[in-house]
Scaffold this motif. Sequence first.
Motif, PDB file in Angstrom:
ATOM      1  N   LEU A  90       0.839  -1.191   0.000  1.00 46.84           N
ATOM      2  CA  LEU A  90       0.000   0.000   0.000  1.00 46.84           C
ATOM      3  C   LEU A  90       0.873   1.238   0.000  1.00 46.84           C
ATOM      4  CD1 LEU A  90      -2.617  -1.036   2.729  1.00 46.84           C
ATOM      5  CD2 LEU A  90      -2.790  -1.362   0.250  1.00 46.84           C
ATOM      6  N   ARG A  91       0.467   2.237  -0.796  1.00 47.66           N
ATOM      7  CA  ARG A  91       1.218   3.486  -0.933  1.00 47.66           C
ATOM      8  C   ARG A  91       2.689   3.189  -1.213  1.00 47.66           C
ATOM      9  NH1 ARG A  91      -2.043   7.041   3.673  1.00 47.66           N
ATOM     10  NH2 ARG A  91      -3.859   7.398   2.342  1.00 47.66           N
ATOM     11  N   ALA A  92       2.890   2.295  -2.151  1.00 48.95           N
ATOM     12  CA  ALA A  92       4.230   1.820  -2.487  1.00 48.95           C
ATOM     13  C   ALA A  92       4.951   2.777  -3.423  1.00 48.95           C
ATOM     14  CB  ALA A  92       4.127   0.443  -3.140  1.00 48.95           C
ATOM     15  N   SER A  93       6.279   2.755  -3.338  1.00 49.78           N
ATOM     16  CA  SER A  93       7.104   3.425  -4.329  1.00 49.78           C
ATOM     17  C   SER A  93       6.982   2.671  -5.653  1.00 49.78           C
ATOM     18  CB  SER A  93       8.557   3.461  -3.863  1.00 49.78           C
ATOM     19  OG  SER A  93       9.043   2.140  -3.619  1.00 49.78           O
ATOM     20  N   ALA A  94       7.433   3.293  -6.738  1.00 51.38           N
ATOM     21  CA  ALA A  94       7.260   2.692  -8.061  1.00 51.38           C
ATOM     22  C   ALA A  94       7.952   1.344  -8.177  1.00 51.38           C
ATOM     23  CB  ALA A  94       7.778   3.647  -9.139  1.00 51.38           C
ATOM     24  N   ASP A  95       9.066   1.158  -7.456  1.00 51.65           N
ATOM     25  CA  ASP A  95       9.762  -0.125  -7.521  1.00 51.65           C
ATOM     26  C   ASP A  95       9.331  -1.088  -6.423  1.00 51.65           C
ATOM     27  OD1 ASP A  95      10.891   1.002  -5.283  1.00 51.65           O
ATOM     28  OD2 ASP A  95      12.957   0.996  -6.032  1.00 51.65           O
ATOM     29  N   GLY A  96       8.371  -0.684  -5.583  1.00 51.48           N
ATOM     30  CA  GLY A  96       7.864  -1.556  -4.538  1.00 51.48           C
ATOM     31  C   GLY A  96       8.774  -1.718  -3.349  1.00 51.48           C
ATOM     32  N   ASP A  97       9.905  -0.996  -3.318  1.00 49.73           N
ATOM     33  CA  ASP A  97      10.868  -1.193  -2.244  1.00 49.73           C
ATOM     34  C   ASP A  97      10.416  -0.535  -0.945  1.00 49.73           C
ATOM     35  OD1 ASP A  97      13.329  -2.412  -1.495  1.00 49.73           O
ATOM     36  OD2 ASP A  97      14.245  -0.429  -1.383  1.00 49.73           O
ATOM     37  N   GLU A  98       9.619   0.518  -1.045  1.00 53.43           N
ATOM     38  CA  GLU A  98       9.083   1.175   0.141  1.00 53.43           C
ATOM     39  C   GLU A  98       7.568   1.125   0.078  1.00 53.43           C
ATOM     40  OE1 GLU A  98      10.642   5.068   0.666  1.00 53.43           O
ATOM     41  OE2 GLU A  98      12.724   4.389   0.830  1.00 53.43           O
ATOM     42  N   ALA A  99       6.940   0.749   1.194  1.00 54.12           N
ATOM     43  CA  ALA A  99       5.485   0.588   1.205  1.00 54.12           C
ATOM     44  C   ALA A  99       5.021   0.198   2.596  1.00 54.12           C
ATOM     45  CB  ALA A  99       5.051  -0.491   0.206  1.00 54.12           C
ATOM     46  N   TYR A 100       3.732   0.350   2.821  1.00 50.68           N
ATOM     47  CA  TYR A 100       3.073  -0.377   3.899  1.00 50.68           C
ATOM     48  C   TYR A 100       2.758  -1.765   3.365  1.00 50.68           C
ATOM     49  CZ  TYR A 100       2.457   4.184   6.132  1.00 50.68           C
ATOM     50  OH  TYR A 100       2.683   5.416   6.704  1.00 50.68           O
ATOM     51  N   VAL A 101       2.785  -2.757   4.239  1.00 53.38           N
ATOM     52  CA  VAL A 101       2.656  -4.143   3.798  1.00 53.38           C
ATOM     53  C   VAL A 101       1.584  -4.852   4.613  1.00 53.38           C
ATOM     54  CG1 VAL A 101       3.867  -6.329   3.422  1.00 53.38           C
ATOM     55  CG2 VAL A 101       5.126  -4.163   3.268  1.00 53.38           C
ATOM     56  N   LEU A 102       0.632  -5.466   3.928  1.00 50.90           N
ATOM     57  CA  LEU A 102      -0.320  -6.401   4.547  1.00 50.90           C
ATOM     58  C   LEU A 102       0.105  -7.793   4.098  1.00 50.90           C
ATOM     59  CD1 LEU A 102      -3.609  -4.422   4.029  1.00 50.90           C
ATOM     60  CD2 LEU A 102      -2.618  -5.048   6.243  1.00 50.90           C
ATOM     61  N   ARG A 103       0.629  -8.583   5.035  1.00 51.17           N
ATOM     62  CA  ARG A 103       1.276  -9.839   4.692  1.00 51.17           C
ATOM     63  C   ARG A 103       0.512 -11.039   5.239  1.00 51.17           C
ATOM     64  NH1 ARG A 103       6.224  -8.589   6.352  1.00 51.17           N
ATOM     65  NH2 ARG A 103       6.146  -9.693   8.351  1.00 51.17           N
ATOM     66  N   LEU A 104       0.081 -11.895   4.329  1.00 49.95           N
ATOM     67  CA  LEU A 104      -0.519 -13.180   4.702  1.00 49.95           C
ATOM     68  C   LEU A 104       0.603 -14.199   4.875  1.00 49.95           C
ATOM     69  CD1 LEU A 104      -3.398 -13.179   2.060  1.00 49.95           C
ATOM     70  CD2 LEU A 104      -3.638 -12.701   4.505  1.00 49.95           C
ATOM     71  N   GLU A 105       0.621 -14.868   6.013  1.00 47.45           N
ATOM     72  CA  GLU A 105       1.676 -15.836   6.310  1.00 47.45           C
ATOM     73  C   GLU A 105       1.044 -17.212   6.560  1.00 47.45           C
ATOM     74  OE1 GLU A 105       3.913 -14.272   9.583  1.00 47.45           O
ATOM     75  OE2 GLU A 105       4.822 -12.687   8.372  1.00 47.45           O
ATOM     76  N   VAL A 159      -0.347  -9.955   9.146  1.00 45.88           N
ATOM     77  CA  VAL A 159       0.392  -8.948   9.902  1.00 45.88           C
ATOM     78  C   VAL A 159       0.491  -7.668   9.080  1.00 45.88           C
ATOM     79  CG1 VAL A 159       1.735 -10.688  11.125  1.00 45.88           C
ATOM     80  CG2 VAL A 159       2.683  -9.638   9.056  1.00 45.88           C
ATOM     81  N   PHE A 160       0.726  -6.574   9.786  1.00 47.58           N
ATOM     82  CA  PHE A 160       0.954  -5.271   9.158  1.00 47.58           C
ATOM     83  C   PHE A 160       2.423  -4.917   9.330  1.00 47.58           C
ATOM     84  CE2 PHE A 160       1.286  -0.628   9.443  1.00 47.58           C
ATOM     85  CZ  PHE A 160       0.716  -0.260   8.233  1.00 47.58           C
ATOM     86  N   ASP A 161       3.050  -4.501   8.245  1.00 57.86           N
ATOM     87  CA  ASP A 161       4.473  -4.183   8.266  1.00 57.86           C
ATOM     88  C   ASP A 161       4.691  -2.922   7.445  1.00 57.86           C
ATOM     89  OD1 ASP A 161       7.170  -4.392   8.781  1.00 57.86           O
ATOM     90  OD2 ASP A 161       7.392  -6.413   7.950  1.00 57.86           O
ATOM     91  N   ARG A 162       5.925  -2.447   7.417  1.00 58.79           N
ATOM     92  CA  ARG A 162       6.258  -1.280   6.599  1.00 58.79           C
ATOM     93  C   ARG A 162       7.747  -1.320   6.280  1.00 58.79           C
ATOM     94  NH1 ARG A 162       7.746   3.729  10.261  1.00 58.79           N
ATOM     95  NH2 ARG A 162       8.252   2.673  12.210  1.00 58.79           N
ATOM     96  N   TRP A 163       8.074  -0.681   5.181  1.00 61.20           N
ATOM     97  CA  TRP A 163       9.472  -0.541   4.817  1.00 61.20           C
ATOM     98  C   TRP A 163       9.679   0.816   4.163  1.00 61.20           C
ATOM     99  CZ3 TRP A 163      12.981  -3.918   6.509  1.00 61.20           C
ATOM    100  CH2 TRP A 163      14.316  -3.680   6.123  1.00 61.20           C
TER     101      TRP A 163
END
Length: 488
Positions: free
Chosen positions: A360-375, A382-386
């Motif tokens: 979510l709200r990711a940079s064009a290359d996907g390297d930075e974003a909020y992350v909703l991760r199914l494990e 879980v909710f994560d961010r980078w």
Amino acid sequence: MDQRGFFRPPNAWVGDVIPWEEDGRFHLFYLHESRQVPRIGMPWHRVVTDDLVTFVETGPALPSGGPDAADFNVYTGSVVVDGGIHHVFYTGQNPERIGADGLPLQVVLHATSDDGMRTWVRHPDDTFGATPGYETADWRDPFVFRDDEAGVWRMLVTARHADGPERRRGVIAQCVSHDLRTWEAAEPFWDPRRYIAHECPEVFEWNGWWYLVYSEFSESFTTRYRVSRSLHGPWQVPENDTIDGRAYYAAKSAARDGRRFFFGWISSREGGRDDGAWQWAGTLSVLEAEQNADGSLRFHPPLELSAGFGERLDSAASGTVLSAPDGYADLVLPTDLPAAFRVDAVFDIAPGTTECGLLLRASADGDEAYVLRLEPRRNRLVFDRWPRRRTGGEQWQISGDVPHVIELERPVTLAPGPHRLEVVVDGDLCVATVDGSVTLSTRLYDRTDGRVGAFVGEGTATVLSLEITGPSTTAVPAASLDDALVSS
């Protein structure tokens, strides 16, 4: 606030909500938190809604009693109606009034309305504090309901035993009445000796099942529920007994047309930052509950909220395969999205896959974003961010030992096969739902724009569908709420 499906008053925040449904309309009394210093006394305000999307503030409902009153702070309570008269029972607290335990006293107070909840008359003679055996500083959140079988009114109260281990004294105390004026102590309604306290308790019956709902802040800060075939228990613990995660609190419910809705608040963070401490009060958010055959509940945003997103913004080709047996692969869509949008994605998760989900709200290359991760291996969302928080300038001084935002973890069964992940983002609010049954609410502060992407880590996930929509351009009619504004 302009957010549809959510509500926050101008220059203030929504605390605990006291919902009441009448004639198809939801009257949502709430603790109006101004965060002013010095404190000015907590009042109740009222919001009304017919459609669970448009909320209209009708102003103060029960003001602070004043600096010298027992109800300088008007805290959580409940509404009942008897003989055409509306009654509210609520908590009063004044920092200057000290109880026997040396802490600010909490008491239960009573007010009535004979004009359709437009004005309230206080009844100070009905005020009472903790009954013997309970701490005087914890006597709050009265929930009153009619027990027709026993022919009495019951009041559940958040309380704490006067003795015992400090963090396990929590109890839901009980009083009974025949006239809504005089209350007598009864045996505790629920006494698990497990939590610090059980805030905002409520009980209700639904299709032959009884539900006990409460919020706790011991090992977790969350709203939980228990289920039973009887009002008097025993209360069973469902496999997943939480309504949402850390950010969604003090949820209480009301029913309409066979549907049941929970009204809670998504906590704000200090300083409006992703790393800010969680704060008390925030933005009103509604979740709908549905019943399973065993009495357990599944939760998702009301269908009315999803229906408000209809303008197509972007999509991924159906059948797109993301495969990385021992690595990571992603797909970032090209559209920079507005502040409000909805994502509806279905992933077909292959056996053995470690993770997949949405950016979510990711940079064009996907390297930075909020992350909703199914494990799937851990059966959780879980909710994560980078990037994560940095503790220094060196490459290794990044919080790589923190697997995700620890408070934002939700259990969900993720067997191989299709799973649906729906997300509503509106400004700094985010509500995610897995398979229409498990919700996770949070805030998105630091990243205010960007794109949506899908990813997989160590495995394969086929994107069966991924649609992004924006709010419908057609305004929601507000005429049905006009009379609420006029009567306020």
